[in-house]
Write an enzyme that holds these catalytic residues in place. Sequence first.
Site, PDB file in Angstrom:
ATOM      1  N   GLU A  41       0.824  -1.209   0.000  1.00 44.12           N
ATOM      2  CA  GLU A  41       0.000   0.000   0.000  1.00 44.12           C
ATOM      3  C   GLU A  41       0.859   1.261   0.000  1.00 44.12           C
ATOM      4  O   GLU A  41       1.954   1.279   0.560  1.00 44.12           O
ATOM      5  CB  GLU A  41      -0.921  -0.013   1.228  1.00 44.12           C
ATOM      6  CG  GLU A  41      -1.907  -1.178   1.173  1.00 44.12           C
ATOM      7  CD  GLU A  41      -2.898  -1.231   2.324  1.00 44.12           C
ATOM      8  OE1 GLU A  41      -3.993  -1.770   2.105  1.00 44.12           O
ATOM      9  OE2 GLU A  41      -2.600  -0.762   3.437  1.00 44.12           O
ATOM     10  N   CYS A  79       3.394   8.520   0.788  1.00 41.66           N
ATOM     11  CA  CYS A  79       3.979   7.586   1.749  1.00 41.66           C
ATOM     12  C   CYS A  79       4.130   6.244   1.054  1.00 41.66           C
ATOM     13  O   CYS A  79       3.145   5.681   0.568  1.00 41.66           O
ATOM     14  CB  CYS A  79       3.035   7.482   2.952  1.00 41.66           C
ATOM     15  SG  CYS A  79       3.550   6.287   4.182  1.00 41.66           S
ATOM     16  N   CYS A 128       6.620  -6.635   7.727  1.00 33.85           N
ATOM     17  CA  CYS A 128       7.734  -6.050   8.475  1.00 33.85           C
ATOM     18  C   CYS A 128       8.161  -7.031   9.552  1.00 33.85           C
ATOM     19  O   CYS A 128       7.323  -7.711  10.150  1.00 33.85           O
ATOM     20  CB  CYS A 128       7.289  -4.733   9.134  1.00 33.85           C
ATOM     21  SG  CYS A 128       8.630  -3.902  10.028  1.00 33.85           S
ATOM     22  N   CYS A 130       6.493  -4.525  16.069  1.00 33.65           N
ATOM     23  CA  CYS A 130       5.985  -3.524  17.020  1.00 33.65           C
ATOM     24  C   CYS A 130       4.554  -3.870  17.419  1.00 33.65           C
ATOM     25  O   CYS A 130       3.731  -4.238  16.584  1.00 33.65           O
ATOM     26  CB  CYS A 130       6.062  -2.122  16.418  1.00 33.65           C
ATOM     27  SG  CYS A 130       7.757  -1.666  15.989  1.00 33.65           S
ATOM     28  N   CYS A 186       1.342  -1.888  15.808  1.00 33.09           N
ATOM     29  CA  CYS A 186       1.311  -1.605  14.362  1.00 33.09           C
ATOM     30  C   CYS A 186       0.706  -2.785  13.601  1.00 33.09           C
ATOM     31  O   CYS A 186       1.107  -3.928  13.797  1.00 33.09           O
ATOM     32  CB  CYS A 186       2.750  -1.336  13.894  1.00 33.09           C
ATOM     33  SG  CYS A 186       2.923  -1.196  12.111  1.00 33.09           S
ATOM     34  N   CYS A 234      -1.139   6.132   9.795  1.00 35.18           N
ATOM     35  CA  CYS A 234       0.086   5.484  10.285  1.00 35.18           C
ATOM     36  C   CYS A 234      -0.256   4.209  11.031  1.00 35.18           C
ATOM     37  O   CYS A 234      -1.095   4.205  11.915  1.00 35.18           O
ATOM     38  CB  CYS A 234       0.806   6.381  11.290  1.00 35.18           C
ATOM     39  SG  CYS A 234       1.401   7.890  10.615  1.00 35.18           S
TER      40      CYS A 234
HETATM   41  N1  SAH Z   1       8.958   1.055   9.976  1.00 29.58           N
HETATM   42  C1  SAH Z   1       9.240   2.445  10.016  1.00 29.58           C
HETATM   43  C2  SAH Z   1       8.361   3.242   9.090  1.00 29.58           C
HETATM   44  C3  SAH Z   1       6.918   2.816   8.992  1.00 29.58           C
HETATM   45  S1  SAH Z   1       5.935   3.103  10.424  1.00 29.58           S
HETATM   46  C4  SAH Z   1       9.132   2.962  11.429  1.00 29.58           C
HETATM   47  O1  SAH Z   1       8.657   2.246  12.289  1.00 29.58           O
HETATM   48  O2  SAH Z   1       9.560   4.084  11.648  1.00 29.58           O
HETATM   49  C5  SAH Z   1       5.652   4.859  10.352  1.00 29.58           C
HETATM   50  C6  SAH Z   1       5.258   5.485  11.682  1.00 29.58           C
HETATM   51  O3  SAH Z   1       3.951   5.056  12.073  1.00 29.58           O
HETATM   52  C7  SAH Z   1       6.183   5.112  12.837  1.00 29.58           C
HETATM   53  O4  SAH Z   1       6.606   6.278  13.506  1.00 29.58           O
HETATM   54  C8  SAH Z   1       5.297   4.299  13.767  1.00 29.58           C
HETATM   55  O5  SAH Z   1       5.676   4.474  15.105  1.00 29.58           O
HETATM   56  C9  SAH Z   1       3.940   4.867  13.472  1.00 29.58           C
HETATM   57  N2  SAH Z   1       2.831   3.968  13.789  1.00 29.58           N
HETATM   58  C10 SAH Z   1       2.783   2.644  13.645  1.00 29.58           C
HETATM   59  N3  SAH Z   1       1.586   2.176  14.047  1.00 29.58           N
HETATM   60  C11 SAH Z   1       0.858   3.250  14.451  1.00 29.58           C
HETATM   61  C12 SAH Z   1      -0.457   3.429  14.946  1.00 29.58           C
HETATM   62  N4  SAH Z   1      -1.273   2.389  15.080  1.00 29.58           N
HETATM   63  N5  SAH Z   1      -0.869   4.672  15.252  1.00 29.58           N
HETATM   64  C13 SAH Z   1      -0.044   5.732  15.057  1.00 29.58           C
HETATM   65  N6  SAH Z   1       1.198   5.622  14.576  1.00 29.58           N
HETATM   66  C14 SAH Z   1       1.652   4.393  14.281  1.00 29.58           C
HETATM   67 FE1  SF4 Z   2       7.541  -2.235  11.226  1.00 29.62          FE
HETATM   68 FE2  SF4 Z   2       5.286  -1.106  12.036  1.00 29.62          FE
HETATM   69 FE3  SF4 Z   2       7.354  -1.270  13.704  1.00 29.62          FE
HETATM   70 FE4  SF4 Z   2       7.462   0.410  11.618  1.00 29.62          FE
HETATM   71  S1  SF4 Z   2       6.065   0.550  13.355  1.00 29.62           S
HETATM   72  S2  SF4 Z   2       9.054  -1.017  12.322  1.00 29.62           S
HETATM   73  S3  SF4 Z   2       6.300  -0.781  10.096  1.00 29.62           S
HETATM   74  S4  SF4 Z   2       6.221  -2.996  12.836  1.00 29.62           S
END
Ligand code: SAH
Ligand code: SF4
Length: 351
Positions: free
Chosen positions: A90, A103, A110, A114, A117, A333
């Site tokens: 996406e 984006c 991934c 996390c 996420c 995000c």
């Molecule tokens: N993997 C990279 C880039 C993709 S995530 C990273 O983690 O930086 C992009 C951003 O979205 C990151 O700052 C992450 O902390 C944030 N993010 C992930 N899940 C989220 C959520 N459910 N609500 C708000 N931000 C989120």
């Molecule tokens: Fe991967 Fe989501 Fe963590 Fe970014 S926030 S590193 S996309 S698992």
Amino acid sequence: MINIKSLSLAELGAWFEAQGQAPYRARQVFQWLYQRGVRDFAEMSNVSKALREALAADFHLGALETAQIQESQDGSRKFAFRLHDGHVIESVLMPNNTQHTLCVSTQVGCAMGCDFCMTARMGLVRNLSSGEIVQQVVEAARYVSEGRFIRNIVFMGMGEPLHNYEALVRTIGVLSEDMGFGFSKRRLTVSTSGLVPAIRRFGAERVGANLAISLNGVTDAVRTRLMPVNRRWPLAELMQACREYPADNRVRITFEYVLIRGLTDDLADVPRLVKLLHGIKSKVNLIPYNAGPDSKYQAPSLEQARVFQEALLARGVLATLRISKGQDIQAACGQLVQAGRRNAPRARAAG
Ligand code: SAH
Ligand code: SF4
């Protein structure tokens, strides 16, 4: 066959030389590929027929199938692109007057796991090639109307960009090529969960794009709970790498900080955050948590998010509050996940 979108200008120039042609021809081809977005080598009208055929024999154009486009009430658009092997990634196009931010994804899924996420639930399926990352820009650019343009690219879609380092750096090179899209590297932002050796390499190699770090916790206990990567590279090491990051004076590192109700939105975290950032030219981007289906965390109140921001500003920290676009289409995000996988059982990532 090779995806021509994965090639640097120099590599394409070398291909022309091997054909007994002047390498400058690669510049013409870059214009066709990126400024014109051609769908067929036959459209390259200032390239001879013989050369067009030679190109078509060695390369493909790396087109992505647009599986779905969803439009948000706020004007942002989420694209689901199907890759040649059937996986879906996406990208999100976010308008802001005449300028857009795109984006892009860097991996299918991934590995970082996390806890907050959606992408993490897929685990890592595979890396994207540079051509597949670049092509997201080519495809999305088609939907930008006359007089408008994509100004910023953020590597913040699915995946951990620094976990796909070679393809990322190659992509940044192609996107910033004058004869192609000509993006200034200042308009490209790479977001990482904190892979310290890759951050150091990215700095040492002077890749030049902006760096954003997903901080999301100000103690090791909270950060490790949210981001398993913190076990491997805890806060002290991460912040040390940021302190030593060779940025020129005008450049700030962005720290993304997801505000989660009752976990990361406590005002007691503000002084800790200020202390962590001490000595780093930085800005903080506060992102209120976006809930997905069956999320275990909650968004903060808007008021609490504002109070948190004010408290940072009062201590002299540059802090913005980002209300994510596209929430109604699950484009915000942390909400990107392979279409159809949304309710799949949780797959524990390798970490
Ligand atoms: N993997 C990279 C880039 C993709 S995530 C990273 O983690 O930086 C992009 C951003 O979205 C990151 O700052 C992450 O902390 C944030 N993010 C992930 N899940 C989220 C959520 N459910 N609500 C708000 N931000 C989120
Ligand atoms: Fe991967 Fe989501 Fe963590 Fe970014 S926030 S590193 S996309 S698992």
